[in-house]
Scaffold this motif. Structure first.
Motif, PDB file in Angstrom:
ATOM      1  N   ARG A 209      42.568  39.186  43.828  1.00 60.19           N
ATOM      2  CA  ARG A 209      42.663  37.715  43.733  1.00 60.19           C
ATOM      3  C   ARG A 209      44.110  37.647  44.321  1.00 60.19           C
ATOM      4  NH1 ARG A 209      42.862  36.724  38.368  1.00 60.19           N
ATOM      5  NH2 ARG A 209      40.713  37.336  38.323  1.00 60.19           N
TER       6      ARG A 209
ATOM      7  N   SER B 243      38.174  28.689  45.958  1.00 64.14           N
ATOM      8  CA  SER B 243      38.638  28.951  44.754  1.00 64.14           C
ATOM      9  C   SER B 243      37.798  29.525  43.494  1.00 64.14           C
ATOM     10  CB  SER B 243      39.510  27.699  44.108  1.00 64.14           C
ATOM     11  OG  SER B 243      40.370  27.076  45.044  1.00 64.14           O
TER      12      SER B 243
ATOM     13  N   SER C  80      44.310  35.454  47.645  1.00 61.82           N
ATOM     14  CA  SER C  80      44.955  33.889  47.603  1.00 61.82           C
ATOM     15  C   SER C  80      45.949  33.511  48.471  1.00 61.82           C
ATOM     16  CB  SER C  80      45.273  33.737  46.068  1.00 61.82           C
ATOM     17  OG  SER C  80      46.278  34.180  45.819  1.00 61.82           O
TER      18      SER C  80
ATOM     19  N   LEU D  22      37.383  33.138  44.221  1.00 60.48           N
ATOM     20  CA  LEU D  22      38.498  33.838  43.960  1.00 60.48           C
ATOM     21  C   LEU D  22      38.590  34.392  42.470  1.00 60.48           C
ATOM     22  CD1 LEU D  22      41.143  32.131  46.245  1.00 60.48           C
ATOM     23  CD2 LEU D  22      40.277  34.564  46.621  1.00 60.48           C
TER      24      LEU D  22
END
Length: 134
Positions: A36, A25, A40, A28
């Protein structure tokens, strides 16, 4: 041992393994918005060959690692509004986690070496940025 401006630092990924924070996370969050968004939603990264533009050496990177290298080429990857810790972390991402001193980091991010040392040389470990065991 008290760190000096010559003490070299890096991202200690072992710290991430032991922390409650999610490395993926956080990684990202350093990508360009379109990268992203795309990455994601993926759970597993494909492995891709990456050619270092400076050395010509070929590395295998996952898609996230490749996206970070692409994001690092953007002129705004490290900007005046990027937090100090994020700026330092991004330098290590962009350089393949090459160990650097606070003086080296200061040259790359345009902040004062003593401020960098005061931040990463204290007792709190930020985002796994720790001295290199030498």
């Amino acid at each position: 041992r008290k760190p000096t401006q010559d003490t070299r630092y890096h991202i200690d990924y072992g710290w991430w393994d032991k922390s409650n924070e999610d490395l993926r996370s956080y990684l990202l969050s350093h990508l360009l918005p379109e990268q992203r968004e795309r990455l994601s939603h993926q759970e597993e990264d494909r492995i891709i060959d990456f050619i270092d533009p400076d050395t010509g050496e070929v590395f295998q990177l996952n898609e996230l690692g490749l996206a970070i290298q692409i994001a690092a080429e953007d002129e705004n990857f490290i900007g005046p509004h990027t937090s100090l810790i994020d700026s330092i972390f991004r330098v290590f991402l962009a350089t393949g986690n090459m160990p650097m001193s606070s003086k080296d980091l200061a040259e790359r991010i345009g902040r004062k070496a003593d401020v960098i040392l005061k931040t990463i040389g204290g007792s709190i470990v930020y985002k796994g940025i720790r001295p290199v065991e030498e």
